[in-house]
Design an enzyme around this catalytic site. Sequence first.
Site, PDB file in Angstrom:
ATOM      1  N   SER A  35       1.072  -1.634  -0.117  1.00  0.00           N
ATOM      2  CA  SER A  35      -0.159  -0.170   0.085  1.00  0.00           C
ATOM      3  C   SER A  35       1.258   1.241  -0.165  1.00  0.00           C
ATOM      4  O   SER A  35       1.998   1.508   0.462  1.00  0.00           O
ATOM      5  CB  SER A  35      -0.514  -0.080   1.581  1.00  0.00           C
ATOM      6  OG  SER A  35      -1.968  -1.377   1.392  1.00  0.00           O
ATOM      7  N   GLU A  87      -3.297 -15.975   1.997  1.00  0.00           N
ATOM      8  CA  GLU A  87      -3.059 -14.571   2.569  1.00  0.00           C
ATOM      9  C   GLU A  87      -5.276 -14.455   2.641  1.00  0.00           C
ATOM     10  O   GLU A  87      -5.615 -14.037   4.149  1.00  0.00           O
ATOM     11  CB  GLU A  87      -3.294 -13.048   1.910  1.00  0.00           C
ATOM     12  CG  GLU A  87      -3.593 -11.455   2.954  1.00  0.00           C
ATOM     13  CD  GLU A  87      -3.211 -10.272   1.632  1.00  0.00           C
ATOM     14  OE1 GLU A  87      -2.743  -9.302   2.544  1.00  0.00           O
ATOM     15  OE2 GLU A  87      -2.801 -10.551   0.577  1.00  0.00           O
ATOM     16  N   ARG A  88      -5.850 -14.692   2.629  1.00  0.00           N
ATOM     17  CA  ARG A  88      -7.145 -14.467   2.829  1.00  0.00           C
ATOM     18  C   ARG A  88      -7.831 -15.567   3.783  1.00  0.00           C
ATOM     19  O   ARG A  88      -8.650 -15.646   4.292  1.00  0.00           O
ATOM     20  CB  ARG A  88      -7.983 -14.676   1.108  1.00  0.00           C
ATOM     21  CG  ARG A  88      -8.085 -13.720   0.840  1.00  0.00           C
ATOM     22  CD  ARG A  88      -8.221 -13.097  -0.918  1.00  0.00           C
ATOM     23  NE  ARG A  88      -8.282 -11.943  -1.794  1.00  0.00           N
ATOM     24  CZ  ARG A  88      -7.921 -11.777  -2.903  1.00  0.00           C
ATOM     25  NH1 ARG A  88      -8.292 -12.873  -3.361  1.00  0.00           N
ATOM     26  NH2 ARG A  88      -7.747 -10.952  -3.381  1.00  0.00           N
ATOM     27  N   GLY A  94     -24.164  -4.581  27.362  1.00  0.00           N
ATOM     28  CA  GLY A  94     -24.393  -3.275  28.000  1.00  0.00           C
ATOM     29  C   GLY A  94     -22.898  -2.907  27.898  1.00  0.00           C
ATOM     30  O   GLY A  94     -21.865  -2.478  27.409  1.00  0.00           O
TER      31      GLY A  94
END
Length: 380
Positions: A127, A241-242, A340
């Site tokens: 990237s 990778e996946r 909660g």
Amino acid sequence: MPRILTDEQQDLINAVSEFCRRECGTKEQRDKLTVNGQEPHNQRLYTTMAELGWLGILIPEEYGGAGLGMTELCLFLEETAYGRAPISGFATTIIAAASYQKFGTEEQKRVVLDGVVRGRIEAISMSEPGAGSDVAALACRADRVDGGYLLNGQKTWCSNAHIADHILLIARTSKEDSKHKGLTQFMLPTDIDGLQISGIETMGGREVNDLYLTDCFVPDSAVVGTPGKAWTQLTAGLNLERMILGAMMLGVARRAFDDTVDYVRNRDQFGQPIGTFQTLKHRIADMATELECARLLLSDVATAIDANPGMVFPREASMVKLKCTELAKHVALEGMQMMGGYGYATEFGMEALLRSAVVSTVYGGTSEIQRDIIGKTYGL
């Protein structure tokens, strides 16, 4: 539903599960190992796993590994994620190692694969600020010079670069008629001159980095595979990778589910456990069913990959990544809602599981990209 496993596979799960309970089974232990959640990788724990032979599951025996398959790797990843073991460096390490194993020189394999087995970390960098989902749009340059290449540019979101020995870095070596051509993989030592590694602060702690490259010289021997063919090499590793990300997030989803069930069984309101109220009971039933669906999908695809070495399963691997990551996010959100205020408290850990799950739908190809890939396999 009972799993159908070999004795060896069941022994692996039992050993990893017991290890995680003993070494990182309490919040106090995990806080100490991760510096209160700021360091998602603990090298001492990781080295111990290496000594037990677990990190070399997918590494061939000739390089010191166990030479096992995708099924065993997924079982290990799922169980360590369920046990919340702080070994974030393993995923990028095994992804990078697979590329060296397929395309690297013998010297590169000896250095990297032997290091993986011994507990060393590897990183991979694709990237850039202008190239995220559109990875092929990267602009980081590798210009040819005598004896090698000069690398210049910026990379971003590089996981584990700050603790890695090497970065498997993809750069543009030539301008071609297609943006998918002219890309090359390089084996970049993290102590190389001209490389600056700068951490990016995230709610998941110190894991990702910006890389700034200024006239970083690498010799010809640093090229991994064939110059200009990095895109083809990258696509060959998409199964792995996946599947890795899917297995990890199935473990996170299971942990979020079990923690939620434990809570609703023991939390009394209006004179009875809240899990006995139909609105929660049915949501638990739906999540349990979805978890079984995800587990069976992961198992079937892993089995197919092991039975067909070298084949790429773009549709099925993307389905695994999509299903398991989105399910982990859903289960953690449901857990937080059912718990909660306690779901938001760091004491109970659901908020940490949610943080892990949410980002998993982004890295390694977003859920939108996975859906697009799946759609394309149907001619759409």
